[in-house]
Design a protein around this motif. Structure first.
Motif, PDB file in Angstrom:
ATOM      1  N   LYS A  73       0.825  -1.207   0.000  1.00  0.00           N
ATOM      2  CA  LYS A  73       0.000   0.000   0.000  1.00  0.00           C
ATOM      3  C   LYS A  73       0.859   1.256   0.000  1.00  0.00           C
ATOM      4  CE  LYS A  73      -3.694   2.317   2.579  1.00  0.00           C
ATOM      5  NZ  LYS A  73      -4.598   2.234   3.773  1.00  0.00           N
ATOM      6  N   SER A  74       1.894   1.297   0.819  1.00  0.00           N
ATOM      7  CA  SER A  74       2.767   2.461   0.878  1.00  0.00           C
ATOM      8  C   SER A  74       3.617   2.585  -0.381  1.00  0.00           C
ATOM      9  CB  SER A  74       3.665   2.390   2.114  1.00  0.00           C
ATOM     10  OG  SER A  74       4.392   3.577   2.277  1.00  0.00           O
ATOM     11  N   ALA A  75       4.107   1.461  -0.890  1.00  0.00           N
ATOM     12  CA  ALA A  75       4.922   1.479  -2.113  1.00  0.00           C
ATOM     13  C   ALA A  75       4.120   1.998  -3.300  1.00  0.00           C
ATOM     14  CB  ALA A  75       5.462   0.088  -2.399  1.00  0.00           C
ATOM     15  N   GLN A  76       2.869   1.624  -3.399  1.00  0.00           N
ATOM     16  CA  GLN A  76       2.014   2.124  -4.478  1.00  0.00           C
ATOM     17  C   GLN A  76       1.832   3.635  -4.400  1.00  0.00           C
ATOM     18  OE1 GLN A  76      -1.429  -0.357  -3.730  1.00  0.00           O
ATOM     19  NE2 GLN A  76      -0.895  -1.783  -5.373  1.00  0.00           N
ATOM     20  N   LYS A  77       1.864   4.152  -3.195  1.00  0.00           N
ATOM     21  CA  LYS A  77       1.674   5.586  -2.977  1.00  0.00           C
ATOM     22  C   LYS A  77       2.930   6.388  -3.322  1.00  0.00           C
ATOM     23  CE  LYS A  77       0.580   8.767   0.828  1.00  0.00           C
ATOM     24  NZ  LYS A  77       0.273   8.823   2.286  1.00  0.00           N
ATOM     25  N   THR A  78       4.102   5.942  -2.837  1.00  0.00           N
ATOM     26  CA  THR A  78       5.330   6.737  -2.974  1.00  0.00           C
ATOM     27  C   THR A  78       6.201   6.335  -4.160  1.00  0.00           C
ATOM     28  OG1 THR A  78       6.631   5.260  -1.556  1.00  0.00           O
ATOM     29  CG2 THR A  78       5.378   7.039  -0.471  1.00  0.00           C
ATOM     30  N   ARG A  79       6.071   5.092  -4.612  1.00  0.00           N
ATOM     31  CA  ARG A  79       6.811   4.543  -5.764  1.00  0.00           C
ATOM     32  C   ARG A  79       8.307   4.391  -5.515  1.00  0.00           C
ATOM     33  NH1 ARG A  79       7.123   7.093 -10.265  1.00  0.00           N
ATOM     34  NH2 ARG A  79       6.678   9.190  -9.477  1.00  0.00           N
ATOM     35  N   CYS A  80       8.750   4.472  -4.277  1.00  0.00           N
ATOM     36  CA  CYS A  80      10.133   4.119  -3.936  1.00  0.00           C
ATOM     37  C   CYS A  80      10.208   3.790  -2.443  1.00  0.00           C
ATOM     38  CB  CYS A  80      11.128   5.209  -4.313  1.00  0.00           C
ATOM     39  SG  CYS A  80      10.873   6.803  -3.544  1.00  0.00           S
ATOM     40  N   VAL A  81      11.028   2.789  -2.110  1.00  0.00           N
ATOM     41  CA  VAL A  81      11.057   2.246  -0.751  1.00  0.00           C
ATOM     42  C   VAL A  81      12.493   2.106  -0.274  1.00  0.00           C
ATOM     43  CG1 VAL A  81      10.541   0.224   0.683  1.00  0.00           C
ATOM     44  CG2 VAL A  81       8.887   0.992  -1.042  1.00  0.00           C
ATOM     45  N   LEU A  82      12.733   2.594   0.943  1.00  0.00           N
ATOM     46  CA  LEU A  82      14.027   2.433   1.603  1.00  0.00           C
ATOM     47  C   LEU A  82      13.830   1.636   2.888  1.00  0.00           C
ATOM     48  CD1 LEU A  82      17.082   3.273   1.801  1.00  0.00           C
ATOM     49  CD2 LEU A  82      16.301   5.143   3.273  1.00  0.00           C
ATOM     50  N   THR A  83      14.527   0.505   3.016  1.00  0.00           N
ATOM     51  CA  THR A  83      14.489  -0.239   4.268  1.00  0.00           C
ATOM     52  C   THR A  83      15.663   0.171   5.141  1.00  0.00           C
ATOM     53  OG1 THR A  83      15.729  -2.114   3.365  1.00  0.00           O
ATOM     54  CG2 THR A  83      13.316  -2.206   3.222  1.00  0.00           C
ATOM     55  N   VAL A  84      15.462   0.119   6.464  1.00  0.00           N
ATOM     56  CA  VAL A  84      16.483   0.516   7.425  1.00  0.00           C
ATOM     57  C   VAL A  84      16.576  -0.583   8.479  1.00  0.00           C
ATOM     58  CG1 VAL A  84      17.202   2.263   9.095  1.00  0.00           C
ATOM     59  CG2 VAL A  84      15.932   2.958   7.040  1.00  0.00           C
ATOM     60  N   GLU A  85      17.733  -1.242   8.561  1.00  0.00           N
ATOM     61  CA  GLU A  85      17.846  -2.386   9.477  1.00  0.00           C
ATOM     62  C   GLU A  85      19.255  -2.551  10.007  1.00  0.00           C
ATOM     63  OE1 GLU A  85      17.458  -6.276   7.458  1.00  0.00           O
ATOM     64  OE2 GLU A  85      17.553  -5.138   5.586  1.00  0.00           O
ATOM     65  N   ASN A  86      19.346  -2.997  11.232  1.00  0.00           N
ATOM     66  CA  ASN A  86      20.601  -3.301  11.903  1.00  0.00           C
ATOM     67  C   ASN A  86      20.968  -4.752  11.587  1.00  0.00           C
ATOM     68  OD1 ASN A  86      22.750  -3.473  13.741  1.00  0.00           O
ATOM     69  ND2 ASN A  86      21.379  -3.856  15.475  1.00  0.00           N
ATOM     70  N   HIS A  87      21.298  -4.984  10.325  1.00  0.00           N
ATOM     71  CA  HIS A  87      21.452  -6.363   9.826  1.00  0.00           C
ATOM     72  C   HIS A  87      22.079  -6.291   8.444  1.00  0.00           C
ATOM     73  CE1 HIS A  87      20.017 -10.250   8.106  1.00  0.00           C
ATOM     74  NE2 HIS A  87      20.024 -10.666   9.366  1.00  0.00           N
ATOM     75  N   SER A  88      22.540  -7.413   7.953  1.00  0.00           N
ATOM     76  CA  SER A  88      23.037  -7.498   6.581  1.00  0.00           C
ATOM     77  C   SER A  88      21.928  -7.173   5.583  1.00  0.00           C
ATOM     78  CB  SER A  88      23.567  -8.906   6.311  1.00  0.00           C
ATOM     79  OG  SER A  88      23.833  -9.091   4.934  1.00  0.00           O
ATOM     80  N   ILE A  89      22.317  -6.616   4.454  1.00  0.00           N
ATOM     81  CA  ILE A  89      21.361  -6.366   3.374  1.00  0.00           C
ATOM     82  C   ILE A  89      20.842  -7.677   2.793  1.00  0.00           C
ATOM     83  CG2 ILE A  89      23.117  -6.268   1.551  1.00  0.00           C
ATOM     84  CD1 ILE A  89      21.476  -3.994   0.276  1.00  0.00           C
ATOM     85  N   HIS A  90      21.560  -8.759   3.033  1.00  0.00           N
ATOM     86  CA  HIS A  90      21.193 -10.057   2.474  1.00  0.00           C
ATOM     87  C   HIS A  90      20.235 -10.807   3.406  1.00  0.00           C
ATOM     88  CE1 HIS A  90      24.278  -9.370  -0.485  1.00  0.00           C
ATOM     89  NE2 HIS A  90      25.210  -9.308   0.440  1.00  0.00           N
ATOM     90  N   GLY A  91      18.996 -10.972   2.982  1.00  0.00           N
ATOM     91  CA  GLY A  91      18.089 -11.886   3.646  1.00  0.00           C
ATOM     92  C   GLY A  91      17.313 -11.374   4.837  1.00  0.00           C
ATOM     93  N   GLY A  92      17.505 -10.117   5.208  1.00  0.00           N
ATOM     94  CA  GLY A  92      16.783  -9.581   6.353  1.00  0.00           C
ATOM     95  C   GLY A  92      15.535  -8.827   5.930  1.00  0.00           C
ATOM     96  N   LEU A  93      15.330  -7.644   6.504  1.00  0.00           N
ATOM     97  CA  LEU A  93      14.161  -6.831   6.169  1.00  0.00           C
ATOM     98  C   LEU A  93      14.148  -6.462   4.690  1.00  0.00           C
ATOM     99  CD1 LEU A  93      11.649  -5.203   7.111  1.00  0.00           C
ATOM    100  CD2 LEU A  93      13.218  -3.281   7.504  1.00  0.00           C
ATOM    101  N   TYR A  94      15.305  -6.049   4.172  1.00  0.00           N
ATOM    102  CA  TYR A  94      15.384  -5.689   2.745  1.00  0.00           C
ATOM    103  C   TYR A  94      14.987  -6.870   1.874  1.00  0.00           C
ATOM    104  CZ  TYR A  94      17.389  -4.056  -1.687  1.00  0.00           C
ATOM    105  OH  TYR A  94      17.576  -3.682  -3.008  1.00  0.00           O
ATOM    106  N   GLY A  95      15.462  -8.049   2.222  1.00  0.00           N
ATOM    107  CA  GLY A  95      15.088  -9.243   1.468  1.00  0.00           C
ATOM    108  C   GLY A  95      13.598  -9.497   1.518  1.00  0.00           C
TER     109      GLY A  95
END
Length: 312
Positions: free
Chosen positions: A233-255
């Protein structure tokens, strides 16, 4: 109050109501804050020593007998060190264990590289029969614990022991598997997990005040199962998404987010996350800077997304 103290106080209350809750530690009852429970409930607390794999198997056995075991240690020691026990004795065996990982990612600070874990979410997300939670603050954890004790199935919770900063107040309502809507915006969606919410909030203010960019901010405590509806729903509204996590980019929230969006709502994405770097000792602010998790990193990546979105 420190998060670990809020956690133990609520556990004590719940243990008085539910005699099936059992506490297990791996020689860290003092560091983790659970030591008072050993005095209060001596028959339901077990110090397994520096033997995390044994602790995991004992917990699985207790679960098979109808108990609700909570096992505790630093994040790497209750995830990657005992991964096979989690996979076989807990997940495959369809047990009901609560895995508590202290000081994930850069929050391990002075305990150093051996205690620092950037892959715990990714590894446990890959297993079936286990939910993964990244806790924002003590208020959220206290609100979540009654549900967590009643949930059927294994759970992994990661949080910082000594954190005293809180965002949520006593009116907060925890909903398993549902993201919390924090801030409305139209230019970029920022999705933060766990305590990275505090950095994301500061970044959203800077984006608004200094760059006239309105960031929509979602706080995710349940990484698995992810609230796909809120993300889409939010992605459809803004058309770009940034994830923020205390973790590797591989397989966590971004994944989790990009897997969802690539299949159901293709969207321009980026992440403020750790990118293939070895662990080290340091202060929290310095570590966030070194690993690309600072407020400035969040701001700059959000601005780049907004800029690149206009080119599409």
């Amino acid at each position: 109050m420190e998060l670990r103290k809020m956690y133990v106080a609520e556990l004590s209350r719940l243990m008085k109501q539910n005699d099936k809750i059992v506490i297990l530690d791996a020689d860290l009852a003092g560091a983790g804050g659970t030591k008072p429970l050993y005095t209060e409930f001596p028959d339901r607390c077990i110090d397994c020593g520096i033997a995390e794999a044994n602790m995991a198997c004992i917990a699985a056995g207790l679960s098979a007998q109808g108990f609700v075991p909570f096992i505790h240690s630093f994040a790497p020691f209750v995830t990657r060190r005992i991964y096979d026990q989690i996979a076989v004795s807990m997940a495959y065996s369809e047990q009901n264990v609560r895995i508590i990982g202290f000081d994930p990612g850069v929050t391990t600070t002075s305990n150093g590289g051996t205690h620092m874990c950037f892959e715990d979410v990714a590894s446990l997300r890959a297993l079936c029969n286990i939910a993964v939670l990244d806790i924002v603050d003590g208020v959220q954890l206290v609100k979540a614990l009654p549900y967590i004790t009643e949930h059927k199935g294994n759970m992994y919770l990661r949080f910082t022991r000594k954190q005293s900063e809180t965002y949520w107040d006593d009116n907060y309502n925890f909903e398993f598997g549902k993201a919390d809507f924090v801030r409305e915006g139209k230019d970029v969606t920022v999705i933060a997990s766990g305590a990275m919410l505090f950095d994301a909030l500061k970044a959203a203010e800077i984006l608004h005040e200094q760059h006239n960019v309105e960031a929509e901010l979602l706080s995710v405590h349940t990484v698995k199962p992810l609230d796909e509806e809120a993300v889409i729903k939010s992605a459809q509204k803004t058309r770009c998404v940034l994830t923020v996590e205390n973790h590797s980019i591989h397989g966590g929230l971004y994944g989790a987010v990009t897997e969802t969006l690539s299949a159901k709502c293709p969207t321009l994405c980026d992440a403020a996350a750790v990118r293939d770097k070895l662990t080290q000792v340091g202060g929290l602010d310095d570590l966030k800077r070194d690993y690309g998790l600072s407020v400035d990193d969040i701001v700059n990546r959000a601005l780049n997304l907004v800029k690149n979105k206009k080119r599409i």
